[in-house]
Design an enzyme around this catalytic site. Structure first.
Site, PDB file in Angstrom:
ATOM      1  N   PRO A 205       0.824  -1.213   0.000  1.00 36.35           N
ATOM      2  CA  PRO A 205       0.000   0.000   0.000  1.00 36.35           C
ATOM      3  C   PRO A 205       0.857   1.261   0.000  1.00 36.35           C
ATOM      4  O   PRO A 205       1.879   1.322   0.683  1.00 36.35           O
ATOM      5  CB  PRO A 205      -0.784  -0.113   1.311  1.00 36.35           C
ATOM      6  N   GLY A 206       0.450   2.238  -0.764  1.00 37.53           N
ATOM      7  CA  GLY A 206       1.126   3.534  -0.763  1.00 37.53           C
ATOM      8  C   GLY A 206       0.138   4.597  -0.340  1.00 37.53           C
ATOM      9  O   GLY A 206       0.124   5.082   0.796  1.00 37.53           O
ATOM     10  N   ARG A 207      -0.795   4.899  -1.283  1.00 34.31           N
ATOM     11  CA  ARG A 207      -1.801   5.935  -1.065  1.00 34.31           C
ATOM     12  C   ARG A 207      -2.523   5.786   0.286  1.00 34.31           C
ATOM     13  O   ARG A 207      -2.683   6.745   1.024  1.00 34.31           O
ATOM     14  CB  ARG A 207      -2.827   5.832  -2.198  1.00 34.31           C
TER      15      ARG A 207
ATOM     16  N   CYS B  48       0.909  28.994 -15.453  1.00 28.79           N
ATOM     17  CA  CYS B  48       0.463  29.565 -16.712  1.00 28.79           C
ATOM     18  C   CYS B  48      -0.082  28.442 -17.591  1.00 28.79           C
ATOM     19  O   CYS B  48       0.589  27.964 -18.513  1.00 28.79           O
ATOM     20  CB  CYS B  48       1.629  30.274 -17.379  1.00 28.79           C
ATOM     21  N   GLU B  49      -1.284  27.999 -17.259  1.00 27.15           N
ATOM     22  CA  GLU B  49      -1.855  26.806 -17.884  1.00 27.15           C
ATOM     23  C   GLU B  49      -3.347  26.777 -17.520  1.00 27.15           C
ATOM     24  O   GLU B  49      -3.679  26.753 -16.335  1.00 27.15           O
ATOM     25  CB  GLU B  49      -1.129  25.592 -17.265  1.00 27.15           C
TER      26      GLU B  49
ATOM     27  N   TYR C  41       1.041  11.145  -3.495  1.00 25.83           N
ATOM     28  CA  TYR C  41       1.217  11.547  -4.899  1.00 25.83           C
ATOM     29  C   TYR C  41       1.000  13.051  -5.104  1.00 25.83           C
ATOM     30  O   TYR C  41       0.553  13.468  -6.167  1.00 25.83           O
ATOM     31  CB  TYR C  41       0.282  10.738  -5.810  1.00 25.83           C
TER      32      TYR C  41
HETATM   33  N1  LLP Z   1       2.988  -1.455  -5.984  1.00 26.48           N
HETATM   34  C1  LLP Z   1       3.212  -1.198  -7.285  1.00 26.48           C
HETATM   35  C2  LLP Z   1       3.961  -2.138  -8.077  1.00 26.48           C
HETATM   36  C3  LLP Z   1       2.698  -0.030  -7.871  1.00 26.48           C
HETATM   37  O1  LLP Z   1       2.902   0.184  -9.158  1.00 26.48           O
HETATM   38  C4  LLP Z   1       1.972   0.889  -7.069  1.00 26.48           C
HETATM   39  C5  LLP Z   1       1.470   2.128  -7.651  1.00 26.48           C
HETATM   40  C6  LLP Z   1       1.791   0.596  -5.709  1.00 26.48           C
HETATM   41  C7  LLP Z   1       2.315  -0.595  -5.202  1.00 26.48           C
HETATM   42  C8  LLP Z   1       1.058   1.501  -4.766  1.00 26.48           C
HETATM   43  O2  LLP Z   1      -0.245   1.749  -5.137  1.00 26.48           O
HETATM   44  P1  LLP Z   1      -1.224   2.578  -4.153  1.00 26.48           P
HETATM   45  O3  LLP Z   1      -1.463   1.721  -2.925  1.00 26.48           O
HETATM   46  O4  LLP Z   1      -0.505   3.830  -3.776  1.00 26.48           O
HETATM   47  O5  LLP Z   1      -2.411   2.834  -4.960  1.00 26.48           O
HETATM   48  N2  LLP Z   1       0.260   8.706  -9.553  1.00 26.48           N
HETATM   49  C9  LLP Z   1      -0.987   7.979  -9.439  1.00 26.48           C
HETATM   50  C10 LLP Z   1      -0.816   6.630  -8.823  1.00 26.48           C
HETATM   51  C11 LLP Z   1       0.143   5.762  -9.586  1.00 26.48           C
HETATM   52  C12 LLP Z   1       0.338   4.459  -8.883  1.00 26.48           C
HETATM   53  C13 LLP Z   1       1.424   3.679  -9.495  1.00 26.48           C
HETATM   54  N3  LLP Z   1       1.729   2.480  -8.835  1.00 26.48           N
HETATM   55  C14 LLP Z   1      -1.965   8.828  -8.626  1.00 26.48           C
HETATM   56  O6  LLP Z   1      -1.629   9.938  -8.256  1.00 26.48           O
HETATM   57  O7  LLP Z   1      -3.102   8.418  -8.405  1.00 26.48           O
END
Ligand code: LLP
Length: 437
Positions: free
Chosen positions: A292-294, A362-363, A391
């Protein structure tokens, strides 16, 4: 009242996060300002870790996908909470190294890892390289043999699952730049190739089916597909795959209409599916990895801005302009991602009109939210855009040569800077005027 539990209204009728008054934070640090609530980040880490212990006897590892918010302080928090780390570049790996993060808990992803990045990873004996393609596999084998090492690898597999999310963040299907596909035999072939190489050891499989997913079913399906693949590889190649990495992608509440699943339910339901299938297919229970990231950082963050201009175009639209924009949060411009916002200096003011929040770049597409119901906004108000912890900082840019805002970490009424504000000298730091110009 708010989309994030990190927030409340204090007795001065100001927005508060981590016990800190947002108006005071703005006075102290200026705007724009990223603020992250340490308590909520740690709570989210623990929810995942405890679920892994409870539902899968701790036979797994939760990684923080650092791309969501990669800073040295965040690496420290992840380490202290017992999480591993997912990195996707030399820069993220270097951040972890500089933070003293244990390299035996680092996984390295990416669809085009550079030789120097692979060398850095192999030199530091990171736990896993998640290989994306054949070229990379051969590079790793060569580097490892030159260094007299055996490198533990897994492969990123496209399980062909449609996770019903935004096209840009959907990566599990065959038409994706990431990984090798199951349905055309590519995935099987790469395991066979790897099994013949002398300096890699195949220990895992990996998939990541998308992002901001609000459903358990695609994760359960991914687990099923991957377990079947593990069984096939065992039967046909005699390779016992020990580790199943199911990626990240768990959805969060950006706006009141979003209804995310409790994070521990993902691990609970996937554990059930994996246990059942492994018994059916008579294969050993794999070590499970989740990334998990987000969902660890998004709700913990807000961005504070000052309103600099209000433009009411009669019968068309009302624009309010903030002193940041797509340079610190490109997510509306990129994905039309919805955000909620409140006035930090009077958070309980009645929402009475629709406004469009514009940035200072500027967009024309530089917006943070379109037609958002807000109280009447005046120049000088402090606007808090909510759930910006993922992000945002990590995707920020210097477009229009705008310096990046600082990041402040708050906890127990204390605030500390974890990333300094950039200044104009940072902006020109790498510029060179050649002598002959
Ligand atoms: N593992 C892998 C291999 C991934 O490619 C990603 C996200 C994650 C874990 C984590 O995913 P999460 O739990 O954060 O959803 N920039 C975009 C999100 C791109 C995610 C790319 N990969 C945004 O702002 O929504």
């Amino acid at each position: 009242m708010f989309v994030s539990e990190a927030l409340k209204v204090n007795n001065r009728n100001h927005l508060e996060i981590g016990g800190c008054d947002c108006v005071d934070l703005v006075e102290q640090y200026g705007t724009p300002l990223y603020v992250m609530d340490e308590g909520l980040i740690r709570k989210n880490c623990r929810t995942y870790k405890n679920a892994m212990d409870k539902y899968y006897s701790g036979n797994g590892l939760v990684l923080f996908a650092s791309k969501a918010f990669c800073t040295m302080a965040m690496c420290k928090i992840a380490e202290q909470e017992g999480l591993g780390l997912d990195v996707v570049s030399g820069g993220e790996l270097y951040t972890a190294l500089k933070a003293g993060f244990p390299m035996d808990k680092v996984y390295f992803h990416g669809n085009n890892k550079m030789i120097e990045e692979l060398e850095l990873a192999i030199d530091h004996n990171i736990r896993r390289i998640v290989v994306d393609n054949k070229e990379e596999l051969h590079h790793i084998n060569k580097i490892a043999s030159e260094k007299g090492k055996i490198v533990n690898i897994s492969f990123r597999i496209k399980p062909g699952i449609d996770a019903h999310t935004h096209d840009f963040v959907q990566t599990g299907q065959i038409d994706s730049k990431f990984g090798v596909a199951l349905e055309n035999g590519e995935a099987f072939d790469i395991y066979e190739t790897a099994s013949k190489l002398s300096n890699v050891k195949v220990v895992g499989v990996h998939c990541h089916i998308g992002s901001q997913i609000f459903d358990l079913a695609p994760f359960e399906l991914a687990a099923k597909v991957m377990i079947s693949f593990i069984a096939e590889v065992k039967e046909k190649l005699g390779i016992e795959i020990e580790e199943l990495n199911l990626g990240g992608g768990f959805g969060i509440k950006y706006i009141p209409e979003h209804d995310p699943i409790e994070y521990d339910h993902y691990i609970e339901s996937v554990s059930k599916v994996v246990k059942g299938l492994c018994e059916d297919k008579r294969i050993k229970l794999p070590f499970i990895v989740m990334e998990p990231g987000r969902s660890i950082v998004a709700s913990a963050g807000i961005t504070l801005y000052k309103i600099g201009a209000v433009k009411d175009i009669k019968d068309v639209r009302k624009y309010v302009s903030v002193d940041g924009g797509m340079c610190d949060n490109p997510r509306y411009a990129l994905y039309q991602s919805p955000y909620d916002a409140v006035l930090a200096n009077r958070p309980d003011a009645i929402k009475s009109e629709k406004v469009t929040i514009a940035g200072k770049c500027c967009e024309s597409g530089d917006l943070l939210a379109k037609d958002l119901l807000m109280p009447e906004i005046k120049v000088g108000d402090v606007l808090a855009v909510l759930a910006t912890g993922a992000y945002n900082y990590s995707m920020s840019s210097n477009y229009n040569r705008i310096p990046r805002p600082p990041v402040v970490l708050v906890k127990d009424s204390k605030s500390r800077v974890i990333v300094k504000r950039e200044d104009f000298d940072d902006i020109v730091r790498n510029d060179i005027i050649p002598e002959d110009l």
